[in-house]
Design a protein around this motif. Structure first.
Motif, PDB file in Angstrom:
ATOM      1  N   UNK A  49     -14.150  11.742 -18.480  1.00 18.93           N
ATOM      2  CA  UNK A  49     -13.715  13.062 -18.916  1.00 18.93           C
ATOM      3  C   UNK A  49     -14.860  13.850 -19.552  1.00 18.93           C
ATOM      4  N   UNK A  50     -15.615  13.202 -20.423  1.00 18.50           N
ATOM      5  CA  UNK A  50     -16.719  13.877 -21.108  1.00 18.50           C
ATOM      6  C   UNK A  50     -17.816  14.250 -20.113  1.00 18.50           C
ATOM      7  N   UNK A  51     -18.095  13.380 -19.173  1.00 19.74           N
ATOM      8  CA  UNK A  51     -19.129  13.678 -18.173  1.00 19.74           C
ATOM      9  C   UNK A  51     -18.756  14.899 -17.339  1.00 19.74           C
ATOM     10  N   UNK A  52     -17.511  14.960 -16.895  1.00 18.86           N
ATOM     11  CA  UNK A  52     -17.042  16.114 -16.129  1.00 18.86           C
ATOM     12  C   UNK A  52     -17.099  17.374 -16.997  1.00 18.86           C
ATOM     13  N   UNK A  53     -16.664  17.251 -18.242  1.00 18.92           N
ATOM     14  CA  UNK A  53     -16.669  18.391 -19.153  1.00 18.92           C
ATOM     15  C   UNK A  53     -18.092  18.887 -19.411  1.00 18.92           C
ATOM     16  N   UNK A  54     -19.022  17.970 -19.644  1.00 16.15           N
ATOM     17  CA  UNK A  54     -20.417  18.357 -19.865  1.00 16.15           C
ATOM     18  C   UNK A  54     -20.967  19.050 -18.612  1.00 16.15           C
ATOM     19  N   UNK A  55     -20.670  18.497 -17.452  1.00 14.59           N
ATOM     20  CA  UNK A  55     -21.147  19.097 -16.211  1.00 14.59           C
ATOM     21  C   UNK A  55     -20.626  20.513 -16.014  1.00 14.59           C
TER      22      UNK A  55
END
Length: 134
Positions: A49-55
């Motif tokens: 979730x955090x990786x997608x959000x950061x991207x």
């Protein structure tokens, strides 16, 4: 300061704050259990979730910086415009999802926030990319 410059600066501030928040989650400064309505089942789920959000938020920040002419980009203006329209769609859909959220926090606080981001994004997305600081 014209309204569109103010809108761009607000969006830059919001996306920057969101990215800082996401990095605090990644480094466990903020426990992930207190985010996404408490629905994250594991550390691995949080990483996704955090990786997608950061991207996504990084991409949106970059597009606003380019549209605001704070940074130069080798990318075509049409691609930057497409990213800005994607931002509008993402936050509009997020607003609809928040309306049906179980968590009162998401329903009553996140809904107006994502609606505001969709509206501000719309104003910037429909701006003529060659207009400069309009």
């Amino acid at each position: 300061m014209t309204p569109n410059i103010l809108i761009k600066n607000v969006l830059i501030g919001i996306f920057s704050a969101v990215l800082i928040f996401q990095f605090l989650l990644l480094t466990s400064v903020i426990p992930y259990e207190h985010t996404w309505g408490g629905r994250l089942a594991s550390y691995q789920a949080m990483l996704v979730f955090v990786s997608v959000s950061i991207g996504l938020n990084g991409l949106f920040l970059y597009a606003v910086l380019v549209r605001g002419r704070y940074v130069r980009s080798p990318l075509p203006a049409k691609l930057i415009s497409a990213v800005l329209w994607l931002m509008v769609v993402v936050f509009a859909l997020n607003t609809i999802g928040n309306l049906f959220a179980v968590s009162p926090w998401e329903r009553y606080l996140a809904t107006p926030a994502t609606l505001l981001l969709a509206i501000l994004g719309y104003v910037i997305a429909r701006e003529n990319p060659s207009a400069g600081h309009s």
